[in-house]
Every structure is written in C-alpha cells, then in structure tokens.
Scaffold this motif. Structure first.
Motif, PDB file in Angstrom:
ATOM      1  N   UNK A 192       0.779  -1.235   0.000  1.00  0.00           N
ATOM      2  CA  UNK A 192       0.000   0.000   0.000  1.00  0.00           C
ATOM      3  C   UNK A 192       0.816   1.294   0.000  1.00  0.00           C
ATOM      4  N   UNK A 193       2.132   1.204   0.175  1.00  0.00           N
ATOM      5  CA  UNK A 193       2.947   2.426   0.222  1.00  0.00           C
ATOM      6  C   UNK A 193       4.318   2.148  -0.383  1.00  0.00           C
ATOM      7  N   UNK A 194       4.941   3.201  -0.869  1.00  0.00           N
ATOM      8  CA  UNK A 194       6.305   3.125  -1.388  1.00  0.00           C
ATOM      9  C   UNK A 194       6.962   4.481  -1.148  1.00  0.00           C
ATOM     10  N   UNK A 195       8.154   4.655  -1.661  1.00  0.00           N
ATOM     11  CA  UNK A 195       8.822   5.959  -1.496  1.00  0.00           C
ATOM     12  C   UNK A 195       7.990   7.095  -2.089  1.00  0.00           C
ATOM     13  N   UNK A 196       7.363   6.825  -3.226  1.00  0.00           N
ATOM     14  CA  UNK A 196       6.557   7.853  -3.887  1.00  0.00           C
ATOM     15  C   UNK A 196       5.131   7.905  -3.351  1.00  0.00           C
ATOM     16  N   UNK A 197       4.655   6.838  -2.757  1.00  0.00           N
ATOM     17  CA  UNK A 197       3.272   6.753  -2.273  1.00  0.00           C
ATOM     18  C   UNK A 197       3.245   6.697  -0.744  1.00  0.00           C
ATOM     19  N   UNK A 198       3.711   7.722  -0.101  1.00  0.00           N
ATOM     20  CA  UNK A 198       3.758   7.715   1.364  1.00  0.00           C
ATOM     21  C   UNK A 198       2.482   8.272   1.994  1.00  0.00           C
ATOM     22  N   UNK A 199       1.754   9.086   1.314  1.00  0.00           N
ATOM     23  CA  UNK A 199       0.596   9.776   1.864  1.00  0.00           C
ATOM     24  C   UNK A 199      -0.713   9.014   1.686  1.00  0.00           C
ATOM     25  N   UNK A 200      -0.753   8.043   0.780  1.00  0.00           N
ATOM     26  CA  UNK A 200      -2.011   7.391   0.421  1.00  0.00           C
ATOM     27  C   UNK A 200      -2.597   6.534   1.543  1.00  0.00           C
ATOM     28  N   UNK A 201      -1.761   5.915   2.343  1.00  0.00           N
ATOM     29  CA  UNK A 201      -2.280   5.090   3.440  1.00  0.00           C
ATOM     30  C   UNK A 201      -3.063   5.954   4.428  1.00  0.00           C
ATOM     31  N   UNK A 202      -2.551   7.139   4.729  1.00  0.00           N
ATOM     32  CA  UNK A 202      -3.261   8.050   5.616  1.00  0.00           C
ATOM     33  C   UNK A 202      -4.603   8.486   5.053  1.00  0.00           C
ATOM     34  N   UNK A 203      -4.658   8.738   3.764  1.00  0.00           N
ATOM     35  CA  UNK A 203      -5.913   9.139   3.120  1.00  0.00           C
ATOM     36  C   UNK A 203      -6.929   7.996   3.181  1.00  0.00           C
ATOM     37  N   UNK A 204      -6.482   6.783   2.865  1.00  0.00           N
ATOM     38  CA  UNK A 204      -7.381   5.624   2.902  1.00  0.00           C
ATOM     39  C   UNK A 204      -7.859   5.378   4.336  1.00  0.00           C
ATOM     40  N   UNK A 205      -6.956   5.463   5.308  1.00  0.00           N
ATOM     41  CA  UNK A 205      -7.354   5.299   6.713  1.00  0.00           C
ATOM     42  C   UNK A 205      -8.434   6.321   7.076  1.00  0.00           C
ATOM     43  N   UNK A 206      -8.230   7.578   6.701  1.00  0.00           N
ATOM     44  CA  UNK A 206      -9.208   8.617   7.008  1.00  0.00           C
ATOM     45  C   UNK A 206     -10.544   8.360   6.309  1.00  0.00           C
ATOM     46  N   UNK A 207     -10.503   7.872   5.068  1.00  0.00           N
ATOM     47  CA  UNK A 207     -11.742   7.506   4.367  1.00  0.00           C
ATOM     48  C   UNK A 207     -12.469   6.393   5.124  1.00  0.00           C
ATOM     49  N   UNK A 208     -11.718   5.381   5.550  1.00  0.00           N
ATOM     50  CA  UNK A 208     -12.327   4.253   6.252  1.00  0.00           C
ATOM     51  C   UNK A 208     -12.933   4.680   7.584  1.00  0.00           C
ATOM     52  N   UNK A 209     -12.307   5.637   8.241  1.00  0.00           N
ATOM     53  CA  UNK A 209     -12.827   6.103   9.528  1.00  0.00           C
ATOM     54  C   UNK A 209     -14.156   6.831   9.399  1.00  0.00           C
ATOM     55  N   UNK A 210     -14.559   7.191   8.178  1.00  0.00           N
ATOM     56  CA  UNK A 210     -15.877   7.806   7.996  1.00  0.00           C
ATOM     57  C   UNK A 210     -16.997   6.769   8.037  1.00  0.00           C
ATOM     58  N   UNK A 211     -16.651   5.477   7.848  1.00  0.00           N
ATOM     59  CA  UNK A 211     -17.674   4.421   7.843  1.00  0.00           C
ATOM     60  C   UNK A 211     -17.374   3.280   8.803  1.00  0.00           C
ATOM     61  N   UNK A 212     -16.169   3.254   9.360  1.00  0.00           N
ATOM     62  CA  UNK A 212     -15.788   2.184  10.287  1.00  0.00           C
ATOM     63  C   UNK A 212     -15.448   2.769  11.648  1.00  0.00           C
TER      64      UNK A 212
END
Length: 141
Positions: free
Chosen positions: A25-45
């Motif tokens: 889910x993350x790499x050197x270039x994709x460091x911010x996406x996990x936080x965004x997905x976590x925040x999205x999930x927290x709207x329904x979970x």
C-alpha cells in the motif's frame, strides 16, 4: 490503477462491510495514500476496528502486529506490508496459556441474526420461498 480508482473501490468495500486487504500500500513515492485511505475508512468504520499490519511475511524479517484503525500509523507501512482491515464483525482475542499467549484476529462467517418477521419484508403479492408451492398442493383439484 490510479489512486482515485483504488480509493473509490476501498470505499465501496468498506460500505459493503467487507474485510479489506491492501498489499503493497505504500512506497517511497506513495507515502501519503495510506493516511488518506485510513481517514476515508474512519468515515464508515469504528476507530476500534482491528487492523493487521503484516510486514515482510514469509521472510526472516517478518513481523505481524495488530492495531486499530484509529491508531494505525501510516509511517509504519511500506511496500513490503500487507494491511488487513477488519469489518464491523471482526474480533480480536488472546489464545493460549502460560508464557506464549497470542493474539488472534478473525471475522465470523455469519452476521448475527436480526429478529424480524421475514414475511413483512416481502411484497404483499409475493409469498416467501416454499409457501407458494405448499399452497398450490393444498388446494383441491
């Protein structure tokens, strides 16, 4: 896939109350996406939803930790990580005795049964499965 496509698919899976697994889910270039997905999930979970963070599975560097969605730290996730985000039914428990108890995470195969009158949920002109056949047999020919 573009991140917005992945993001929408994760939201749909979350809305369907499915357990979600994210590999790499993350790499050197994709460091911010996990936080965004976590925040999205927290709207329904619920923030207490169990999350398994499994890193380098199958190697000598393997580590598996259990956390919650609300306390998931995106900084511990990299391209060798598998995230498993539980559903509303996912349970954590401690198993074993003595010096080596272990934490387990599982999702029951069935949702709890909801007490309701099934017939009242069906349109008035539609008989529940099985009733129409028995009514037809009961009528004299």
């Amino acid at each position: 896939k573009p991140f917005e496509v992945v993001r929408e698919r994760v939201k749909a899976a979350a809305a369907a109350d499915l357990v979600i697994a994210l590999y790499n889910p993350a790499s050197r270039e994709r460091t911010w996406q996990v936080g965004v997905v976590r925040d999205d999930l927290l709207t329904v979970r619920d923030p207490a939803t169990p999350v398994i963070v499994a890193r380098a599975v199958g190697s000598d560097e393997e580590s598996v930790t259990v956390t919650t969605l609300g306390t998931l730290d995106p900084q511990v996730v990299d391209m060798r990580t598998l995230l498993v985000i539980g559903s509303s039914q996912t349970i954590t428990a401690t198993r074993g005795e003595g010096m080596t108890p272990r934490q387990v995470v599982y999702t029951p195969r069935r949702y709890p049964e909801v007490a309701s009158d099934v017939a009242s949920d069906v349109a008035p002109d539609v008989a529940p499965v099985g009733q129409a056949e028995s009514q037809e047999r009961a009528e004299p020919a």
